[in-house]
Design an enzyme around this catalytic site. Structure first.
Site, short mmCIF file in Angstrom:
data_model
loop_
_atom_site.label_atom_id
_atom_site.label_comp_id
_atom_site.label_asym_id
_atom_site.label_seq_id
_atom_site.Cartn_x
_atom_site.Cartn_y
_atom_site.Cartn_z
N SER A 19 0.82 -1.21 0.00
CA SER A 19 0.00 0.00 0.00
C SER A 19 0.85 1.26 0.00
O SER A 19 0.32 2.37 0.15
CB SER A 19 -0.87 0.00 1.25
N THR A 25 -1.78 2.98 4.93
CA THR A 25 -0.90 4.09 4.63
C THR A 25 0.13 4.16 5.72
O THR A 25 -0.19 3.86 6.87
CB THR A 25 -1.76 5.39 4.66
N THR A 29 1.44 6.83 0.62
CA THR A 29 0.51 5.74 0.28
C THR A 29 0.40 5.56 -1.22
O THR A 29 0.69 6.48 -2.00
CB THR A 29 -0.90 6.06 0.85
N ARG A 60 -7.61 9.70 -8.76
CA ARG A 60 -8.20 9.93 -7.43
C ARG A 60 -7.12 10.22 -6.39
O ARG A 60 -6.08 9.58 -6.37
CB ARG A 60 -9.01 8.69 -7.01
N VAL A 61 -7.35 11.19 -5.56
CA VAL A 61 -6.43 11.51 -4.47
C VAL A 61 -7.20 11.42 -3.16
O VAL A 61 -8.32 11.94 -3.06
CB VAL A 61 -5.84 12.93 -4.65
N ASP A 106 -6.73 11.27 1.37
CA ASP A 106 -6.33 12.20 2.44
C ASP A 106 -4.81 12.33 2.57
O ASP A 106 -4.31 13.35 3.04
CB ASP A 106 -6.87 11.70 3.79
N THR A 158 -4.66 6.91 8.64
CA THR A 158 -4.76 5.82 7.67
C THR A 158 -6.21 5.37 7.63
O THR A 158 -6.91 5.43 8.63
CB THR A 158 -3.82 4.65 8.02
N GLY A 159 -6.64 4.92 6.47
CA GLY A 159 -8.03 4.49 6.35
C GLY A 159 -8.63 5.03 5.07
O GLY A 159 -7.90 5.34 4.12
N GLY A 177 -9.66 7.56 2.79
CA GLY A 177 -9.30 8.97 2.70
C GLY A 177 -10.49 9.90 2.63
O GLY A 177 -10.49 10.99 3.21
N1 GLY Z 1 -5.75 6.81 3.31
C1 GLY Z 1 -5.30 6.52 2.03
C2 GLY Z 1 -6.25 6.82 0.98
O1 GLY Z 1 -7.45 6.83 1.20
O2 GLY Z 1 -5.82 7.05 -0.13
#
Ligand code: GLY
Length: 320
Positions: A80, A181, A199, A209-210, A212, A232-233, A235
């Protein structure tokens, strides 16, 4: 590799590991505030260990954060982050990262960076060599080339096969836990604070796509007066609430790092009118006193803590 296997591998390789029952109420380190490093997930442990080595070798806490995160980015087993990261829906690995220095509130970030394995270092160069904070996509790639970073094929044969399988299954929903992440925070003995986040993002995400992770205040925030937080999680659930900025503000109001992480989770759950268990948002934090904390909504969430005295995986508060 799933989180449990990673955790088992790291636990068995450590000579001295303490698995704490809870992060709540972690006590300040006596005397100086640091060095202390905290990071998300089991692969945060070798990263934090590298951070401590870098600091002891004379690097700054910012150097230490960057060097620690580079360990996870270079590890193809970490699916990841960096090389070996899970690609997007087009089969392209696009990396996101940011870094922040609490001594001057400077920050740098890159998003949707292709072909370069160390987005954390490119983000640092954005911070140090440009007037800007955030560079994305082709611009980030051009900047990395101009700065002399080495290119690498980020898509491993294993990830290519898994992506092809995912396509064959008509893009079936990706199971939870298939993204995580590295957020790594550090404080040194002089209470200088820095943090970074890196990440490959959500598995098979929409091209471009971006999440958090590269967003200052989303996946990472460092406030040199107060502390730092990393996420992490999913975003989308973190960035809409400026989750890590919120945690720093809660610490400023007097909450401990763990209380502040829980406060952010509760705010997100309240705003979304959902149970925390349905959010997949997880945080680590540290404050200027050298206290660390963590809390999350994923049962599998763990964090790594490294100081001069210990290197351990901790089980954070899980809010469901
Ligand atoms: N936390 C990483 C993402 O959602 O891209």
């Amino acid at each position: 590799m799933n989180v449990n296997r990673r955790l088992f591998g790291i636990l068995s390789s450590l000579t001295s590991v303490a698995v704490a029952q809870s992060a709540r109420g972690a006590m300040p380190i006596e005397g100086t505030a640091g060095p202390l490093f905290i990071a998300t997930w089991p692969f945060g442990l070798p990263a934090c260990k590298q951070s401590l080595v870098s600091l002891k070798a004379g690097g700054s806490v910012l150097d230490a954060v960057e060097q620690g995160i580079r360990v996870a980015e270079a590890d193809t087993e970490v699916d990841s982050v960096g090389v070996g990261g899970i690609p997007n829906a087009n089969g392209v690995v696009q990396l996101d990262a940011c870094i922040m220095d609490g001594t001057n509130q400077k920050a740098g970030a890159v998003a949707a960076l292709e072909d370069y394995p160390h987005p954390i270092s490119v983000a640092r160069k954005v911070m140090e060599r440009t007037k800007h904070v955030f560079v994305v996509g082709q611009g980030a790639k051009d900047f990395a080339a101009q700065q002399g970073f080495e290119k690498q094929d980020l898509l491993t044969p294993q990830q290519r096969e898994k992506w092809k399988q995912w396509l064959k299954e008509n893009g079936k929903e990706v199971p939870k836990g298939s993204h995580d992440t590295i957020s790594l925070l550090g404080i040194d003995a002089e209470r200088r604070i820095a943090g970074g986040c890196s990440t490959s993002g959500l598995a098979y995400k929409l091209h471009g796509r971006v999440g958090d992770s590269p967003l200052i205040g989303g996946g990472l925030y460092v406030d040199g007066e107060v502390g730092a937080a990393g996420a992490t999680g999913i975003g989308e659930n973190i960035l809409r609430y400026c989750g890590t900025f919120l945690i720093c503000e809660l610490m400023r109001q007097g909450k401990t790092p763990t209380e502040a992480c829980i406060g952010a989770i509760e705010r997100i759950a309240r705003g979304d009118r959902k149970k925390p268990a349905d959010l997949s948002v997880n945080f680590v934090a540290l404050d200027k006193q050298g206290r660390w904390g963590a809390a999350g909504t994923d049962e599998s969430f763990v964090a790594a803590v490294v100081t001069n005295q210990e290197a351990k995986i901790i089980k954070p508060e899980i809010v469901r």
